[in-house]
Motif scaffolding. Structure first.
Motif, PDB file in Angstrom:
ATOM      1  N   VAL A 125     -14.469  20.289 -43.397  1.00 57.14           N
ATOM      2  CA  VAL A 125     -13.796  19.006 -43.641  1.00 57.14           C
ATOM      3  C   VAL A 125     -12.381  19.235 -44.167  1.00 57.14           C
ATOM      4  CG1 VAL A 125     -13.834  16.913 -45.045  1.00 57.14           C
ATOM      5  CG2 VAL A 125     -15.940  17.722 -43.973  1.00 57.14           C
ATOM      6  N   VAL A 126     -12.192  20.217 -45.030  1.00 55.34           N
ATOM      7  CA  VAL A 126     -10.843  20.542 -45.530  1.00 55.34           C
ATOM      8  C   VAL A 126      -9.949  20.975 -44.369  1.00 55.34           C
ATOM      9  CG1 VAL A 126      -9.506  22.109 -46.999  1.00 55.34           C
ATOM     10  CG2 VAL A 126     -11.658  21.135 -47.845  1.00 55.34           C
ATOM     11  N   SER A 127     -10.492  21.786 -43.462  1.00 55.86           N
ATOM     12  CA  SER A 127      -9.722  22.226 -42.292  1.00 55.86           C
ATOM     13  C   SER A 127      -9.351  21.040 -41.419  1.00 55.86           C
ATOM     14  CB  SER A 127     -10.537  23.238 -41.485  1.00 55.86           C
ATOM     15  OG  SER A 127     -10.866  24.368 -42.253  1.00 55.86           O
ATOM     16  N   LEU A 128     -10.280  20.085 -41.278  1.00 58.04           N
ATOM     17  CA  LEU A 128      -9.997  18.869 -40.517  1.00 58.04           C
ATOM     18  C   LEU A 128      -8.841  18.099 -41.144  1.00 58.04           C
ATOM     19  CD1 LEU A 128     -10.706  16.695 -38.374  1.00 58.04           C
ATOM     20  CD2 LEU A 128     -12.346  15.772 -40.017  1.00 58.04           C
TER      21      LEU A 128
ATOM     22  N   GLY B 101      -3.463  23.662 -34.051  1.00 51.70           N
ATOM     23  CA  GLY B 101      -4.425  24.298 -33.159  1.00 51.70           C
ATOM     24  C   GLY B 101      -5.442  25.145 -33.897  1.00 51.70           C
ATOM     25  N   MET B 102      -4.983  26.001 -34.795  1.00 45.84           N
ATOM     26  CA  MET B 102      -5.899  26.880 -35.522  1.00 45.84           C
ATOM     27  C   MET B 102      -6.798  26.094 -36.466  1.00 45.84           C
ATOM     28  SD  MET B 102      -5.510  29.938 -34.383  1.00 45.84           S
ATOM     29  CE  MET B 102      -6.448  30.827 -35.618  1.00 45.84           C
ATOM     30  N   SER B 103      -6.233  25.099 -37.149  1.00 46.06           N
ATOM     31  CA  SER B 103      -7.014  24.332 -38.129  1.00 46.06           C
ATOM     32  C   SER B 103      -8.098  23.506 -37.465  1.00 46.06           C
ATOM     33  CB  SER B 103      -6.089  23.420 -38.947  1.00 46.06           C
ATOM     34  OG  SER B 103      -5.121  24.173 -39.651  1.00 46.06           O
TER      35      SER B 103
ATOM     36  N   PHE C 135     -10.884  26.630 -37.136  1.00 49.46           N
ATOM     37  CA  PHE C 135     -11.464  26.577 -38.473  1.00 49.46           C
ATOM     38  C   PHE C 135     -12.407  25.386 -38.661  1.00 49.46           C
ATOM     39  CE2 PHE C 135      -7.297  28.826 -39.641  1.00 49.46           C
ATOM     40  CZ  PHE C 135      -7.825  30.047 -39.291  1.00 49.46           C
ATOM     41  N   PHE C 136     -11.957  24.168 -38.347  1.00 42.69           N
ATOM     42  CA  PHE C 136     -12.825  22.998 -38.509  1.00 42.69           C
ATOM     43  C   PHE C 136     -14.089  23.139 -37.667  1.00 42.69           C
ATOM     44  CE2 PHE C 136     -13.690  18.785 -36.321  1.00 42.69           C
ATOM     45  CZ  PHE C 136     -14.613  18.360 -37.251  1.00 42.69           C
ATOM     46  N   ILE C 137     -13.903  23.424 -36.393  1.00 47.64           N
ATOM     47  CA  ILE C 137     -15.044  23.447 -35.476  1.00 47.64           C
ATOM     48  C   ILE C 137     -16.012  24.571 -35.818  1.00 47.64           C
ATOM     49  CG2 ILE C 137     -15.718  23.824 -33.084  1.00 47.64           C
ATOM     50  CD1 ILE C 137     -14.523  21.114 -33.430  1.00 47.64           C
ATOM     51  N   ILE C 138     -15.513  25.774 -36.025  1.00 45.62           N
ATOM     52  CA  ILE C 138     -16.410  26.919 -36.199  1.00 45.62           C
ATOM     53  C   ILE C 138     -17.086  26.901 -37.568  1.00 45.62           C
ATOM     54  CG2 ILE C 138     -16.526  29.453 -36.301  1.00 45.62           C
ATOM     55  CD1 ILE C 138     -14.576  29.580 -34.049  1.00 45.62           C
TER      56      ILE C 138
ATOM     57  N   ALA D 149     -19.095  14.086 -32.224  1.00 39.80           N
ATOM     58  CA  ALA D 149     -20.497  14.449 -32.429  1.00 39.80           C
ATOM     59  C   ALA D 149     -20.706  15.023 -33.823  1.00 39.80           C
ATOM     60  CB  ALA D 149     -20.942  15.455 -31.371  1.00 39.80           C
ATOM     61  N   PHE D 150     -19.780  15.880 -34.261  1.00 38.13           N
ATOM     62  CA  PHE D 150     -19.893  16.474 -35.595  1.00 38.13           C
ATOM     63  C   PHE D 150     -19.761  15.415 -36.677  1.00 38.13           C
ATOM     64  CE2 PHE D 150     -18.446  21.048 -34.323  1.00 38.13           C
ATOM     65  CZ  PHE D 150     -19.573  21.146 -33.520  1.00 38.13           C
ATOM     66  N   MET D 151     -18.875  14.443 -36.469  1.00 37.88           N
ATOM     67  CA  MET D 151     -18.733  13.357 -37.439  1.00 37.88           C
ATOM     68  C   MET D 151     -20.022  12.549 -37.516  1.00 37.88           C
ATOM     69  SD  MET D 151     -14.862  11.996 -36.645  1.00 37.88           S
ATOM     70  CE  MET D 151     -13.409  12.987 -37.072  1.00 37.88           C
ATOM     71  N   GLY D 152     -20.600  12.231 -36.340  1.00 40.27           N
ATOM     72  CA  GLY D 152     -21.850  11.483 -36.328  1.00 40.27           C
ATOM     73  C   GLY D 152     -22.959  12.218 -37.046  1.00 40.27           C
ATOM     74  N   ALA D 153     -23.033  13.549 -36.822  1.00 42.55           N
ATOM     75  CA  ALA D 153     -24.054  14.347 -37.499  1.00 42.55           C
ATOM     76  C   ALA D 153     -23.845  14.330 -39.011  1.00 42.55           C
ATOM     77  CB  ALA D 153     -24.019  15.784 -36.981  1.00 42.55           C
ATOM     78  N   THR D 154     -22.587  14.309 -39.451  1.00 38.69           N
ATOM     79  CA  THR D 154     -22.287  14.326 -40.879  1.00 38.69           C
ATOM     80  C   THR D 154     -22.856  13.098 -41.583  1.00 38.69           C
ATOM     81  OG1 THR D 154     -20.250  15.578 -40.482  1.00 38.69           O
ATOM     82  CG2 THR D 154     -20.421  14.427 -42.593  1.00 38.69           C
ATOM     83  N   TYR D 155     -22.840  11.956 -40.907  1.00 36.61           N
ATOM     84  CA  TYR D 155     -23.374  10.743 -41.528  1.00 36.61           C
ATOM     85  C   TYR D 155     -24.873  10.855 -41.798  1.00 36.61           C
ATOM     86  CZ  TYR D 155     -18.925   8.435 -40.733  1.00 36.61           C
ATOM     87  OH  TYR D 155     -17.591   8.099 -40.772  1.00 36.61           O
ATOM     88  N   TYR D 156     -25.539  11.778 -41.114  1.00 37.77           N
ATOM     89  CA  TYR D 156     -26.954  12.029 -41.402  1.00 37.77           C
ATOM     90  C   TYR D 156     -27.136  13.241 -42.311  1.00 37.77           C
ATOM     91  CZ  TYR D 156     -28.882   8.405 -38.448  1.00 37.77           C
ATOM     92  OH  TYR D 156     -29.246   7.187 -37.950  1.00 37.77           O
ATOM     93  N   LEU D 157     -26.221  14.210 -42.217  1.00 39.13           N
ATOM     94  CA  LEU D 157     -26.339  15.387 -43.078  1.00 39.13           C
ATOM     95  C   LEU D 157     -26.055  15.042 -44.545  1.00 39.13           C
ATOM     96  CD1 LEU D 157     -24.631  18.161 -40.891  1.00 39.13           C
ATOM     97  CD2 LEU D 157     -27.075  17.820 -41.317  1.00 39.13           C
TER      98      LEU D 157
END
Length: 577
Positions: A32-35, A69-71, A75-78, A395-403
């Motif tokens: 999230v910080v990388s995002l 690009g890197m962030s 970083f965010f994705i991985i 998709a990752f954001m949607g998953a976060t609302y459940y995580l």
């Protein structure tokens, strides 16, 4: 570990190892910080791309482009994917984390490498853009940071496989791996292939930056894209796994055919890396036969995998709704879906924009002849912002609302904003992507600070429509960035200052908790009879998921029209006598 050392999830009844859960939290927070860093960079970039504002000077434009690009892409994705791998191999299998200390070592390597890269980029010692093509040379610490990050990620992949082996040996689950975990296995295998490509090119490049050896630019490009493109396919596999998970959590989606879905994941492993060749279609160092084989016969097998998932996921959602007696007609199941659940809306937007926009433009760009008029225009970033940002990130954001409630055991903060955040982000990205794609059709170059070429010794003038399109690029980018900032604020407030979920009463809605948690979707008692009715002969030539079939036909029509238009445009510039 004894049974008493596990935490039992009050929603899913899964046994969760707190040691693995802590690693999931750490990786998710850094993601999230990388995002946040990437989103700040995005705002600066779109305000520079908008020629009426032209915010940054040339030097800082290219510097921030590298940071963005890197962030975002790395970083965010991985970091998020590492959280997914640990969660899938422990919580979803009721299994323990094999070696937590090694997990923290891997996390430290990834975090240290990411911080090193960020510092070097912001200091202006790595103005080589995301691809860092040789002979552009960055500070040696830049390459070292990437290597450390990759080693850490490779260690997490190893831990993931070790967790699976131990879970199987200790019989923490029965039967074959759940489909979501199977998708995570696919992502991990592609990650290993990708990281090995990274080692094969970044270690020699690091030595080259120290003056210890030479690196051939053409070899660099060939091997680097085995890292650069394949790293995004880790995203695709993880994203699809999350699609299946969110579908089940939000509306009780079913899997139409396990074997077909699993076979599609295998196609990713076998063919996705070969699709990297579409980045080299205009490279004079590669032969036409090699390009055509990789970007047609092999790439289309990977495309087939995405098309299978693009059908089975919404069809499973539709069938799940119909089995529960929800919805009549073609799209009643979709109309009555929980659109106020940010996990569900994120899932739908991810599937639609990834499939319709990213999928159609990606296959078209992968055609060698059409690539001639597409390469290095804004159509290229338009495509991958549709796939990675509008698809994977959603998709990752949607998953976060459940995580947040399932892992962090907190309610989602700013619930009113959370419900509209997916609409803001997806809407902004759609405007951004479409405007960028159309601007690229006019020949507007990517990665260029001044598209007006005001300092050129000759007159360069684009169609006046380009100025309008670039204004919409900025508008869409700012709306999407606002959605990203809201997501970061929600995640930070929820994780660090959020309200505990407390005791849940089945069927009672709670502000701050998605519907899939307070009222888990369950099929009607007569589900077997409903299933027989939906699959019975004479129920319509569109089958048990007629709404999804109609969407498939719309997709195919859109693809045919877009593909034809591109060949028509090519005929204007490629005269054959």
């Amino acid at each position: 570990m004894s049974a008493a050392d596990f935490r039992t999830c009050p929603v899913t009844s899964l046994k969760i190892d707190p040691r693995g859960e802590l690693l999931v939290k750490a990786n998710a927070v850094v993601a999230v910080v990388s995002l946040l860093i990437g989103a700040i960079a995005a705002v600066l970039l779109v305000l520079t791309r908008w020629q009426a504002v032209h915010l940054l000077p040339a030097e800082w434009f290219y510097r921030i482009l590298g940071v963005h690009g890197m962030s975002m892409l790395i970083f965010f994705i991985i970091f998020f994917e590492m959280a997914v791998l640990i969660f899938a191999s422990t919580a979803l299998l009721n299994a323990r984390m094999v070696t937590p200390k090694l997990g923290w070592t891997a996390f430290a390597l990834m975090l240290g490498g990411a911080v090193m890269v960020e510092v070097i980029m912001w200091a202006g010692k790595a103005d080589v853009l995301f691809t860092s093509y040789v002979p552009l040379k960055a500070d040696p610490l830049y390459y070292l940071g990437i290597i450390l990050f990759a080693v850490g990620a490779l260690l997490v992949c190893g831990l993931f496989f070790a967790n699976l082996v131990v879970a199987k040996r200790e019989q923490t689950y029965s039967g074959s791996l759940p489909l979501v975990v199977y998708g995570a296995v696919t992502a991990a295998i592609i990650a290993v292939i990708t990281l090995l490509h990274g080692a094969a090119i970044y270690i020699p490049t690091f030595l080259w930056s120290l003056g210890l050896m030479e690196v051939d630019p053409q070899i660099y490009r060939l091997i680097w894209w085995g890292l650069g493109h394949s790293s995004q396919q880790i995203n695709v596999a993880a994203m699809v796994a999350i699609w299946y998970m969110l579908g089940a959590l939000t509306i009780g989606a079913v899997v139409l055919n396990e074997k077909i879905s699993r076979s599609a994941f295998v196609l990713y492993i076998l063919f996705i890396s070969m699709a990297s060749a579409h980045h080299l279609l205009v490279d004079p160092g590669m032969g036409s036969a090699w390009k055509i084989v990789n970007t047609s016969y092999f790439m289309y097998m990977a495309v087939l995998a995405s098309m299978i998932h693009g059908f089975t996921v919404p069809a499973g959602m539709e069938l799940g709704q119909r089995l529960r007696g929800i919805g009549t007609g073609l799209f009643g199941w979709l109309k009555q879906a929980p659109w106020g659940d940010p996990g569900f809306s994120s899932l739908v937007f991810s599937v639609v924009v990834f499939g319709f926009v990213g999928g159609i433009t990606g296959v078209t760009i992968g055609t060698e002849q059409i690539n001639i008029i597409v390469h290095n225009t804004l159509r290229v970033p338009g495509h991958f912002h549709a796939t990675v940002v509008s698809g994977t990130a959603m998709a990752f954001m949607g998953a976060t609302y459940y995580l947040i409630p399932l892992v962090f055991q907190r309610k989602v903060a700013f619930w009113g904003l959370a419900k509209i955040q997916p609409y803001l982000f997806a809407g902004g990205m759609f405007i951004f992507v479409m405007s960028m794609t159309f601007a690229g059709t006019f020949g507007v170059p990517r990665r260029h600070w001044d598209i007006s070429f005001s300092q050129a010794p000759f007159d360069v003038a684009f169609n006046p429509a380009v100025d309008v399109l670039l204004a919409f690029v900025a508008l869409g980018g700012l709306i999407a960035a606002t959605g990203a900032f809201i997501f970061v604020a929600i995640a930070v407030k929820s994780v660090f200052f959020g309200e505990p979920i407390g005791t849940l009463v089945p069927g009672v809605a709670v502000r701050g908790l998605p519907q899939g948690i307070t009222s888990p979707p369950r099929h009607a008692p007569d589900v077997d009879r409903r299933n027989e009715e939906l699959h019975a002969p004479g129920q319509g030539w569109l089958g048990p998921a007629p709404g999804t079939m109609v969407l498939v036909f719309i997709f195919l029509a859109a693809f045919i029209v877009y593909f034809f238009v591109n060949w028509k445009v090519l005929s204007f510039v490629w005269k054959i006598g």
